[in-house]
Write an enzyme that holds these catalytic residues in place. Sequence first.
Site, PDB file in Angstrom:
ATOM      1  N   GLU A  53      -5.938   4.781   7.329  1.00 28.96           N
ATOM      2  CA  GLU A  53      -4.828   3.841   7.179  1.00 28.96           C
ATOM      3  C   GLU A  53      -4.678   3.338   5.756  1.00 28.96           C
ATOM      4  O   GLU A  53      -3.584   3.245   5.232  1.00 28.96           O
ATOM      5  CB  GLU A  53      -5.045   2.718   8.190  1.00 28.96           C
ATOM      6  CG  GLU A  53      -4.626   1.343   7.827  1.00 28.96           C
ATOM      7  CD  GLU A  53      -3.123   1.149   7.878  1.00 28.96           C
ATOM      8  OE1 GLU A  53      -2.672   0.135   7.364  1.00 28.96           O
ATOM      9  OE2 GLU A  53      -2.407   2.009   8.413  1.00 28.96           O
ATOM     10  N   ASP A  54      -5.776   3.057   5.100  1.00 25.85           N
ATOM     11  CA  ASP A  54      -5.633   2.539   3.752  1.00 25.85           C
ATOM     12  C   ASP A  54      -6.565   3.229   2.775  1.00 25.85           C
ATOM     13  O   ASP A  54      -7.695   3.556   3.129  1.00 25.85           O
ATOM     14  CB  ASP A  54      -5.885   1.033   3.734  1.00 25.85           C
ATOM     15  CG  ASP A  54      -5.234   0.453   2.509  1.00 25.85           C
ATOM     16  OD1 ASP A  54      -4.561   1.212   1.804  1.00 25.85           O
ATOM     17  OD2 ASP A  54      -5.391  -0.742   2.263  1.00 25.85           O
ATOM     18  N   HIS A 114      -8.205  -2.843   8.403  1.00 25.98           N
ATOM     19  CA  HIS A 114      -6.776  -2.575   8.188  1.00 25.98           C
ATOM     20  C   HIS A 114      -6.588  -2.385   6.679  1.00 25.98           C
ATOM     21  O   HIS A 114      -7.099  -1.418   6.136  1.00 25.98           O
ATOM     22  CB  HIS A 114      -5.981  -3.748   8.771  1.00 25.98           C
ATOM     23  CG  HIS A 114      -4.570  -3.440   9.113  1.00 25.98           C
ATOM     24  ND1 HIS A 114      -3.787  -4.258   9.873  1.00 25.98           N
ATOM     25  CD2 HIS A 114      -3.778  -2.404   8.771  1.00 25.98           C
ATOM     26  CE1 HIS A 114      -2.580  -3.740  10.008  1.00 25.98           C
ATOM     27  NE2 HIS A 114      -2.550  -2.613   9.337  1.00 25.98           N
ATOM     28  N   ILE A 116      -7.175  -2.670   2.637  1.00 23.57           N
ATOM     29  CA  ILE A 116      -8.344  -2.894   1.782  1.00 23.57           C
ATOM     30  C   ILE A 116      -7.875  -3.078   0.342  1.00 23.57           C
ATOM     31  O   ILE A 116      -6.822  -2.597  -0.049  1.00 23.57           O
ATOM     32  CB  ILE A 116      -9.354  -1.715   1.849  1.00 23.57           C
ATOM     33  CG1 ILE A 116      -8.704  -0.383   1.463  1.00 23.57           C
ATOM     34  CG2 ILE A 116      -9.967  -1.598   3.208  1.00 23.57           C
ATOM     35  CD1 ILE A 116      -9.629   0.811   1.597  1.00 23.57           C
ATOM     36  N   HIS A 133      -9.747  -6.922  12.040  1.00 23.33           N
ATOM     37  CA  HIS A 133      -9.206  -7.494  13.286  1.00 23.33           C
ATOM     38  C   HIS A 133     -10.258  -7.477  14.389  1.00 23.33           C
ATOM     39  O   HIS A 133     -10.120  -6.734  15.369  1.00 23.33           O
ATOM     40  CB  HIS A 133      -7.985  -6.698  13.768  1.00 23.33           C
ATOM     41  CG  HIS A 133      -6.849  -6.651  12.807  1.00 23.33           C
ATOM     42  ND1 HIS A 133      -6.176  -7.777  12.385  1.00 23.33           N
ATOM     43  CD2 HIS A 133      -6.238  -5.619  12.188  1.00 23.33           C
ATOM     44  CE1 HIS A 133      -5.208  -7.430  11.545  1.00 23.33           C
ATOM     45  NE2 HIS A 133      -5.238  -6.121  11.404  1.00 23.33           N
ATOM     46  N   ASN A 167      -2.018  -7.975   7.637  1.00 24.75           N
ATOM     47  CA  ASN A 167      -1.878  -6.526   7.539  1.00 24.75           C
ATOM     48  C   ASN A 167      -2.604  -6.030   6.296  1.00 24.75           C
ATOM     49  O   ASN A 167      -3.593  -5.331   6.378  1.00 24.75           O
ATOM     50  CB  ASN A 167      -0.390  -6.169   7.506  1.00 24.75           C
ATOM     51  CG  ASN A 167      -0.141  -4.686   7.561  1.00 24.75           C
ATOM     52  OD1 ASN A 167      -0.651  -3.941   6.734  1.00 24.75           O
ATOM     53  ND2 ASN A 167       0.605  -4.237   8.551  1.00 24.75           N
ATOM     54  N   ASP A 168      -2.101  -6.421   5.129  1.00 20.97           N
ATOM     55  CA  ASP A 168      -2.630  -5.841   3.897  1.00 20.97           C
ATOM     56  C   ASP A 168      -3.005  -6.937   2.908  1.00 20.97           C
ATOM     57  O   ASP A 168      -2.585  -8.084   3.045  1.00 20.97           O
ATOM     58  CB  ASP A 168      -1.580  -4.894   3.304  1.00 20.97           C
ATOM     59  CG  ASP A 168      -2.188  -3.975   2.268  1.00 20.97           C
ATOM     60  OD1 ASP A 168      -3.425  -3.890   2.206  1.00 20.97           O
ATOM     61  OD2 ASP A 168      -1.425  -3.349   1.522  1.00 20.97           O
ATOM     62  N   ASN A 223       4.437  -5.466   5.127  1.00 19.36           N
ATOM     63  CA  ASN A 223       3.325  -4.585   5.437  1.00 19.36           C
ATOM     64  C   ASN A 223       2.472  -4.389   4.195  1.00 19.36           C
ATOM     65  O   ASN A 223       1.728  -5.276   3.810  1.00 19.36           O
ATOM     66  CB  ASN A 223       3.914  -3.273   5.970  1.00 19.36           C
ATOM     67  CG  ASN A 223       2.926  -2.463   6.741  1.00 19.36           C
ATOM     68  OD1 ASN A 223       1.887  -2.071   6.230  1.00 19.36           O
ATOM     69  ND2 ASN A 223       3.210  -2.202   7.988  1.00 19.36           N
ATOM     70  N   ASP A 268       5.452   1.930   4.955  1.00 18.99           N
ATOM     71  CA  ASP A 268       4.211   1.328   5.409  1.00 18.99           C
ATOM     72  C   ASP A 268       3.458   0.734   4.232  1.00 18.99           C
ATOM     73  O   ASP A 268       3.535  -0.445   3.950  1.00 18.99           O
ATOM     74  CB  ASP A 268       3.370   2.371   6.155  1.00 18.99           C
ATOM     75  CG  ASP A 268       2.226   1.774   6.933  1.00 18.99           C
ATOM     76  OD1 ASP A 268       1.650   0.780   6.452  1.00 18.99           O
ATOM     77  OD2 ASP A 268       1.883   2.278   8.013  1.00 18.99           O
ATOM     78  N   ASN A 269       2.769   1.579   3.477  1.00 22.62           N
ATOM     79  CA  ASN A 269       1.977   1.007   2.396  1.00 22.62           C
ATOM     80  C   ASN A 269       2.358   1.588   1.042  1.00 22.62           C
ATOM     81  O   ASN A 269       2.883   2.684   0.954  1.00 22.62           O
ATOM     82  CB  ASN A 269       0.489   1.219   2.667  1.00 22.62           C
ATOM     83  CG  ASN A 269      -0.338   0.268   1.835  1.00 22.62           C
ATOM     84  OD1 ASN A 269       0.184  -0.666   1.232  1.00 22.62           O
ATOM     85  ND2 ASN A 269      -1.617   0.530   1.769  1.00 22.62           N
TER      86      ASN A 269
HETATM   87  C1  NAG Z   1      -2.117  -0.345   0.946  1.00 23.06           C
HETATM   88  O1  NAG Z   1      -2.479   0.210  -0.306  1.00 23.06           O
HETATM   89  C2  NAG Z   1      -3.210  -0.659  -1.159  1.00 23.06           C
HETATM   90  C3  NAG Z   1      -3.409   0.042  -2.457  1.00 23.06           C
HETATM   91  O2  NAG Z   1      -4.084   1.260  -2.290  1.00 23.06           O
HETATM   92  C4  NAG Z   1      -4.493  -1.006  -0.483  1.00 23.06           C
HETATM   93  O3  NAG Z   1      -5.231  -1.894  -1.278  1.00 23.06           O
HETATM   94  C5  NAG Z   1      -4.183  -1.627   0.849  1.00 23.06           C
HETATM   95  O4  NAG Z   1      -5.341  -1.904   1.541  1.00 23.06           O
HETATM   96  C6  NAG Z   1      -3.291  -0.740   1.722  1.00 23.06           C
HETATM   97  N1  NAG Z   1      -2.948  -1.459   2.937  1.00 23.06           N
HETATM   98  C7  NAG Z   1      -2.716  -0.964   4.132  1.00 23.06           C
HETATM   99  C8  NAG Z   1      -2.420  -1.904   5.218  1.00 23.06           C
HETATM  100  O5  NAG Z   1      -2.779   0.233   4.350  1.00 23.06           O
END
Ligand code: NAG
Length: 354
Positions: A53-54, A114, A116, A133, A167-168, A223, A268-269
């Site tokens: 996910e991240d 989730h 990071i 979570h 989320n982020d 997000n 999303d990200n």
């Molecule tokens: C989105 O990307 C940033 C930068 O890489 C990262 O720090 C973050 O955790 C990501 N978040 C999600 C919710 O995927």
Amino acid sequence: MGKLVALTLLGASLAFIGERLLTCRERMNASREVESVEPQSCHLIEGLEYGSEDIDILPSGLAFISSGLKYPGLPNFAPDEPGKIFLMDLNEQNPKAQALKISDGFDKELFNPHGISIFIDKDHTVYLYIVNHPHMKSTVEIFKFEEQERSLVYLETIKHELFTSLNDIVVLGPEQFYVTRDHYFNNFFLRLFEMILDLRWSSILFYSPIGVKVVAEGFSSANGITASPDQKYVYVADVAAKNIHIMEKHDNWDLTQLKVIPLGTLVDNLTVDPATGDILAGCHPNAMKLFIYNPEDPPGSEVLRIQNIFSEKPRVSTVYANNGSVLQGTSVASTYRGKILIGTVFHKALYCEL
Ligand SMILES: *[C@@H]1O[C@H](CO)[C@@H](O)[C@H](O)[C@H]1NC(C)=O
Ligand SMILES: *[C@@H]1O[C@H](CO)[C@@H](O)[C@H](O)[C@H]1NC(C)=O
Ligand SMILES: *[C@@H]1O[C@H](CO)[C@@H](O)[C@H](O)[C@H]1NC(C)=O
């Protein structure tokens, strides 16, 4: 007369909800076809089967990947496995993902990572801040990364009454970070209601040891969040509104909106290409398929590059797109020295040359 008014009101509210439902369905466009776009020599990463996910990459080429997210309404291929953080060394010829050991004192069974974010302090110590979570609540965990041992040393859990539906995260100083709340409510049905009615109660919080404050609100579903390389701006993906908000950061950490870049796909990200300053966005081209998962007709993947963010006309191009036959439900993409690592909410991860 009273009954007539009540009936009219009921009719009007039903029409309103119906209209919102239709827009919501359109937003989640399940029927959108995805034309394949593939950079060179892509291959799937061994060991990452349950989401990536991240992704956050250190300047040295070490990539941290959060895996195993359990999120209400979304599929998960290993519901009994706790989440993990994987490490990959992108300097290797054929990088493999390896799960990081986590020190004692932290409940690993309940780990549900989730977003990071990496923070490197003056002494070059690397910290990992992770939105977690446990029991579907939201906390922020702080770990210290030990490169020799390839492990995470647990330091602290940050909780706050405003930390719901996080989320982020993006960390910009020691224990100073922004977090997105993708919904106002934590309850699954209230969230659904919030989304269908498009209440726009999603917001961004700023945390420091002094306190927590709301620094921006009015998002459909905020997000991914990340900062520009000079840290003067913060970029926020509003997944449900299909756009990116460019926010200016002020000395008191408040954020004001500079512009909105519409993308026409669920974003999303976000990550920033360190070489160019471009934004890379992991997107869901047909999000409905994420929620109603059918392996025969899976959700697709899409990665967009946004160049000249601050100009009149930012340029948006497709870096990667797939109908789900290779990669399903992209959430993020991150570049390192001419390569790109593409992550997903619950599926695999792909590594390509650009
Ligand atoms: C989105 O990307 C940033 C930068 O890489 C990262 O720090 C973050 O955790 C990501 N978040 C999600 C919710 O995927
Ligand atoms: C949904 O996808 C179809 C098929 O690609 C397309 O024709 C239509 O315009 C899309 N609708 C929206 C609202 O994007
Ligand atoms: C996806 O595309 C591949 C070819 O690129 C095709 O063989 C496959 O049938 C497509 N799958 C779906 C579900 O459309």
